[in-house]
Motif scaffolding. Structure first.
Motif, PDB file in Angstrom:
ATOM      1  N   LEU A 278       0.861  -1.184   0.000  1.00  0.00           N
ATOM      2  CA  LEU A 278       0.000   0.000   0.000  1.00  0.00           C
ATOM      3  C   LEU A 278       0.896   1.233   0.000  1.00  0.00           C
ATOM      4  N   ALA A 279       0.683   2.127  -0.964  1.00  0.00           N
ATOM      5  CA  ALA A 279       1.472   3.359  -1.060  1.00  0.00           C
ATOM      6  C   ALA A 279       0.534   4.555  -1.043  1.00  0.00           C
ATOM      7  N   ILE A 280       0.869   5.535  -0.212  1.00  0.00           N
ATOM      8  CA  ILE A 280      -0.001   6.703  -0.036  1.00  0.00           C
ATOM      9  C   ILE A 280       0.818   7.963  -0.256  1.00  0.00           C
ATOM     10  N   ARG A 281       0.341   8.803  -1.170  1.00  0.00           N
ATOM     11  CA  ARG A 281       0.971  10.107  -1.391  1.00  0.00           C
ATOM     12  C   ARG A 281       0.059  11.198  -0.829  1.00  0.00           C
ATOM     13  N   THR A 282       0.659  12.052  -0.037  1.00  0.00           N
ATOM     14  CA  THR A 282      -0.109  13.116   0.622  1.00  0.00           C
ATOM     15  C   THR A 282       0.322  14.501   0.173  1.00  0.00           C
ATOM     16  N   PHE A 283       1.474  14.615  -0.485  1.00  0.00           N
ATOM     17  CA  PHE A 283       1.912  15.919  -0.977  1.00  0.00           C
ATOM     18  C   PHE A 283       1.306  16.155  -2.346  1.00  0.00           C
ATOM     19  N   GLY A 284       0.655  17.316  -2.491  1.00  0.00           N
ATOM     20  CA  GLY A 284      -0.076  17.576  -3.721  1.00  0.00           C
ATOM     21  C   GLY A 284      -1.384  16.812  -3.708  1.00  0.00           C
ATOM     22  N   ALA A 285      -1.727  16.182  -4.816  1.00  0.00           N
ATOM     23  CA  ALA A 285      -2.967  15.408  -4.891  1.00  0.00           C
ATOM     24  C   ALA A 285      -2.845  14.139  -4.060  1.00  0.00           C
ATOM     25  N   PHE A 286      -3.865  13.863  -3.249  1.00  0.00           N
ATOM     26  CA  PHE A 286      -3.863  12.649  -2.428  1.00  0.00           C
ATOM     27  C   PHE A 286      -4.025  11.442  -3.334  1.00  0.00           C
ATOM     28  N   GLU A 287      -3.182  10.436  -3.113  1.00  0.00           N
ATOM     29  CA  GLU A 287      -3.186   9.257  -3.984  1.00  0.00           C
ATOM     30  C   GLU A 287      -2.982   8.001  -3.156  1.00  0.00           C
TER      31      GLU A 287
ATOM     32  N   ARG B 166      16.920  14.111  -1.643  1.00  0.00           N
ATOM     33  CA  ARG B 166      15.915  13.045  -1.567  1.00  0.00           C
ATOM     34  C   ARG B 166      14.665  13.541  -0.860  1.00  0.00           C
ATOM     35  N   ALA B 167      14.847  14.383   0.149  1.00  0.00           N
ATOM     36  CA  ALA B 167      13.695  14.944   0.851  1.00  0.00           C
ATOM     37  C   ALA B 167      12.890  15.850  -0.073  1.00  0.00           C
ATOM     38  N   LEU B 168      13.593  16.664  -0.849  1.00  0.00           N
ATOM     39  CA  LEU B 168      12.900  17.552  -1.788  1.00  0.00           C
ATOM     40  C   LEU B 168      12.123  16.768  -2.839  1.00  0.00           C
ATOM     41  N   ALA B 169      12.687  15.639  -3.267  1.00  0.00           N
ATOM     42  CA  ALA B 169      12.010  14.822  -4.273  1.00  0.00           C
ATOM     43  C   ALA B 169      10.700  14.254  -3.749  1.00  0.00           C
ATOM     44  N   LEU B 170      10.631  14.027  -2.439  1.00  0.00           N
ATOM     45  CA  LEU B 170       9.401  13.494  -1.841  1.00  0.00           C
ATOM     46  C   LEU B 170       8.346  14.582  -1.670  1.00  0.00           C
ATOM     47  N   ALA B 171       8.769  15.735  -1.182  1.00  0.00           N
ATOM     48  CA  ALA B 171       7.814  16.778  -0.786  1.00  0.00           C
ATOM     49  C   ALA B 171       7.488  17.683  -1.960  1.00  0.00           C
ATOM     50  N   ARG B 172       6.738  17.177  -2.897  1.00  0.00           N
ATOM     51  CA  ARG B 172       6.335  17.956  -4.068  1.00  0.00           C
ATOM     52  C   ARG B 172       4.879  18.387  -3.887  1.00  0.00           C
ATOM     53  N   GLY B 173       4.695  19.624  -3.501  1.00  0.00           N
ATOM     54  CA  GLY B 173       3.353  20.124  -3.240  1.00  0.00           C
ATOM     55  C   GLY B 173       3.085  20.200  -1.750  1.00  0.00           C
ATOM     56  N   ASP B 174       1.941  20.788  -1.403  1.00  0.00           N
ATOM     57  CA  ASP B 174       1.561  20.942   0.003  1.00  0.00           C
ATOM     58  C   ASP B 174       1.008  19.645   0.563  1.00  0.00           C
ATOM     59  N   PHE B 175       1.258  19.417   1.830  1.00  0.00           N
ATOM     60  CA  PHE B 175       0.714  18.249   2.524  1.00  0.00           C
ATOM     61  C   PHE B 175      -0.802  18.358   2.610  1.00  0.00           C
ATOM     62  N   LEU B 176      -1.491  17.310   2.165  1.00  0.00           N
ATOM     63  CA  LEU B 176      -2.956  17.239   2.172  1.00  0.00           C
ATOM     64  C   LEU B 176      -3.571  18.536   1.641  1.00  0.00           C
ATOM     65  N   ALA B 177      -3.177  18.884   0.426  1.00  0.00           N
ATOM     66  CA  ALA B 177      -3.647  20.135  -0.168  1.00  0.00           C
ATOM     67  C   ALA B 177      -5.163  20.179  -0.311  1.00  0.00           C
ATOM     68  N   ASP B 178      -5.796  19.009  -0.431  1.00  0.00           N
ATOM     69  CA  ASP B 178      -7.251  18.983  -0.585  1.00  0.00           C
ATOM     70  C   ASP B 178      -7.983  19.159   0.745  1.00  0.00           C
ATOM     71  N   GLU B 179      -7.229  19.250   1.834  1.00  0.00           N
ATOM     72  CA  GLU B 179      -7.825  19.519   3.147  1.00  0.00           C
ATOM     73  C   GLU B 179      -7.317  20.861   3.656  1.00  0.00           C
ATOM     74  N   ALA B 180      -7.348  21.863   2.772  1.00  0.00           N
ATOM     75  CA  ALA B 180      -6.676  23.134   3.044  1.00  0.00           C
ATOM     76  C   ALA B 180      -7.145  23.829   4.313  1.00  0.00           C
ATOM     77  N   ALA B 181      -8.441  23.752   4.636  1.00  0.00           N
ATOM     78  CA  ALA B 181      -8.962  24.536   5.754  1.00  0.00           C
ATOM     79  C   ALA B 181      -9.156  23.725   7.029  1.00  0.00           C
ATOM     80  N   VAL B 182      -8.851  22.446   7.001  1.00  0.00           N
ATOM     81  CA  VAL B 182      -9.070  21.609   8.183  1.00  0.00           C
ATOM     82  C   VAL B 182      -7.959  21.876   9.198  1.00  0.00           C
ATOM     83  N   PRO B 183      -8.284  22.260  10.427  1.00  0.00           N
ATOM     84  CA  PRO B 183      -7.241  22.668  11.391  1.00  0.00           C
ATOM     85  C   PRO B 183      -6.153  21.630  11.615  1.00  0.00           C
ATOM     86  N   TRP B 184      -6.530  20.346  11.780  1.00  0.00           N
ATOM     87  CA  TRP B 184      -5.494  19.344  12.048  1.00  0.00           C
ATOM     88  C   TRP B 184      -4.581  19.138  10.854  1.00  0.00           C
ATOM     89  N   ALA B 185      -5.118  19.326   9.643  1.00  0.00           N
ATOM     90  CA  ALA B 185      -4.284  19.218   8.447  1.00  0.00           C
ATOM     91  C   ALA B 185      -3.366  20.433   8.319  1.00  0.00           C
TER      92      ALA B 185
END
Length: 563
Positions: free
Chosen positions: A331-340, A446-465
């Motif tokens: 199971l692979a989960i991407r959270t930076f940019g579009a959630f996948e 390597r860290a930069l290659a992973l973090a492409r985009g904002d974390f959980l961008a589709d949850e922009a206004a949720v406080p915990w996100a």
């Protein structure tokens, strides 16, 4: 008669030109209609011999039809216990070499029960030998230790060939127990005794190869390669090919140890292509971490990626690093940019509103670290208005739907009120980033290659996100700037420049970073580029913050005019 000739040639003259003809003749006779009139024990005995041939000469590839034909014969009341036991031993060996370890050990338990019930103590050595072999191949240290002790209880020191087999299995146990020097010594003794006792020509090279694995694990690379070569020279054709692949895997490992990564990649390119063609995945005795490093190297260089991923999956190899997005994670989960969300490399499709809450639970779990996160806290975040049983029911039903959605056994664990993702099963880019940032030194690229985009961008206004997003961005920027400043301090402005640019992509109002980038551009001879950076800084500060650049920034700009 045909079966007896086949058995004799298999173990004493495995390169005899008539070997395959005898095997085909036995197979034809067993499949004929006339065979039904032969006594069942004759049939089972001939089937056992043919099975033995398939296991040794074809590595079990031709055995399926024989199993389907002969297995029902064991239920015949006239089948003797001894006939049944021998066929089960060969069946267990087949299941071992086809990586069905649990089934192999179950067969041996069945064979042992038959032998003990009917007083067949003479075959217990063969049964326990097969059990140790299956447990060792599965890298089950506790199971192999227990099976080895059972084997020791029935070992007759006067039977020197059995002593050779025992020391061989002891070497296998020592190898998976992390004691390669002792394993190498035990294997060497097994080979010496085997030679003296007249061990079958087809079997002796297998003992040598195990010794080569042990020498490799002990870091004795040259000795390991020499032992592989010795085994290859003595091996039957079918084994010569696989032993050559084992040697080449060792050569790749040796190349890495010497710092010759291009050489290792070249070896792997040829090796994995040949193994893919032959559908060979039998690197079972080598240390999983060592094989995993070679698989990761192959994936990093695009060498036979499908074969490499399949090998990793079949051997359940541990990923050498948490940031290996190309590793075949269940199971692979991407959270930076579009959630996948991907299961075994394929996107998990979420349809309709029914899956919105399960995915929200997954995102909240990741945002809080995905390790022993309090279920009550998650419940209060996602169902703030619910109380008591209603809240618990909401959480339980959503967790059930999330598990159904990801459909990977053991991926999401709830224990003592704490929810976790299994790190061996689930890869998450945000967690991989955290692991990289925790390391020393931080591998910034390597860290930069992973973090492409904002974390959980589709949850922009949720406080915990938002809190998790800000924390990750802050950690990332600190690491990038620390590395950029270190490079700049060394005078390596060209290497520092892309890091400052990466930092500005994540925070385009960081005036201090603009200044450092301007300096790097100026010192690299790009005064025009530095002036463009200044203008971008001035415009964004004016539009967003309504202020002019600081005096320090203006001072650097003035140096550009004279550059």
């Amino acid at each position: 008669m045909r079966a007896s000739l086949l058995l004799a040639l298999l173990f004493r003259q495995p390169t005899h030109p008539d070997l395959m003809a005898h095997a085909r003749a036995v197979a034809t006779l067993l499949a004929s209609r006339e065979i039904a009139g032969a006594p069942v024990n004759v049939r089972v005995s001939a089937a056992s011999v043919l099975f033995n041939f398939y296991n040794w000469a074809t590595k079990g590839e031709s055995a399926d039809a024989l199993i389907a034909l002969a297995l029902p014969w064991l239920d015949d009341p006239q089948a003797t216990p001894l006939s049944r036991v021998w066929f089960l031993v060969h069946l267990a060996f087949h299941e071992q070499i086809t990586r069905q370890y649990a089934r192999a050990r179950k067969r041996m338990a069945e064979a042992e029960a038959i032998a003990r019930e009917h007083g067949l103590s003479s075959v217990l050595f063969e049964i326990y030998h097969a059990d140790v072999s299956a447990a060792s191949a599965a890298r089950d240290v506790a199971g192999a230790r227990a099976a080895l002790e059972r084997l020791r209880t029935v070992l007759n020191p006067a039977r020197r060939m059995d002593v050779a087999y025992f020391r061989h299995q002891e070497a296998a146990f020592l190898l998976i127990s992390g004691r390669p020097q002792e394993a190498a010594a035990a294997s060497r003794e097994a080979v010496e005794i085997g030679r003296e006792a007249g061990l079958p020509a087809m079997q002796l090279p297998h003992l040598m190869v195990l010794g080569a694995h042990a020498l490799l694990a002990a870091g004795r690379h040259e000795e390991a390669i020499n032992r592989y070569e010795e085994a290859i020279a003595l091996a039957a054709p079918v084994d010569k090919r696989s032993f050559t692949w084992h040697r080449d895997l060792a050569r790749a490992q040796f190349a890495i140890a010497r710092g010759n990564e291009p050489g290792a990649v070249a070896i792997l390119a040829n090796l994995f292509a040949a193994c893919r063609e032959a559908r060979f995945y039998g690197f079972m005795r080598q240390a999983p971490a060592d094989v995993a490093r070679l698989v990761a190297l192959a994936l990093a260089h695009g060498v036979e990626p499908e074969y490499a991923r399949t090998l990793a999956r079949l051997r359940t190899l541990p990923a050498p690093s948490p940031d290996l997005a190309e590793w075949p994670w269940p199971l692979a989960i991407r959270t930076f940019g579009a959630f996948e969300l991907k299961r075994h490399g394929e996107p998990v499709v979420s349809r309709g509103k029914a899956q919105k809450k399960p995915l929200e639970l997954l995102k909240a779990l990741i945002a809080h670290g995905a390790k022993r996160v309090d279920a009550a806290m998650l419940t209060s975040l996602l169902w703030p208005e619910a109380e008591g049983d209603v809240a618990k029911t909401s959480f339980d039903s959503t967790l059930y739907r999330l598990r159904k959605l990801v459909d990977v056994e053991g991926a999401i664990a709830l224990s003592e009120g704490k929810l976790s993702l299994d790190p061996a099963t689930v890869w998450v880019d945000a967690l991989a980033l955290e692991a990289l940032l925790d390391a020393e030194p931080v591998q910034v690229e390597r860290a930069l290659a992973l973090a492409r985009g904002d974390f959980l961008a589709d949850e922009a206004a949720v406080p915990w996100a938002v809190r998790a997003r800000d924390r990750l961005k802050s950690r990332m920027l600190r690491a990038v700037l620390a590395e950029a400043e270190w490079r700049e301090a060394r005078g390596d402005f060209a290497a520092a420049r892309p890091l400052y640019e990466a930092a500005l992509e994540r925070d385009n109002l960081a005036e201090a970073v603009y200044r450092r980038l301007m300096v790097c551009q100026r010192e690299s001879g790009d005064a025009a580029g530095a002036m463009l950076t200044y203008r971008r800084c001035r415009e964004l500060l004016s539009i967003v913050l309504g202020r002019a650049p600081a005096a320090e920034t203006e001072a650097i700009r003035q140096t550009l005019e004279s550059a």
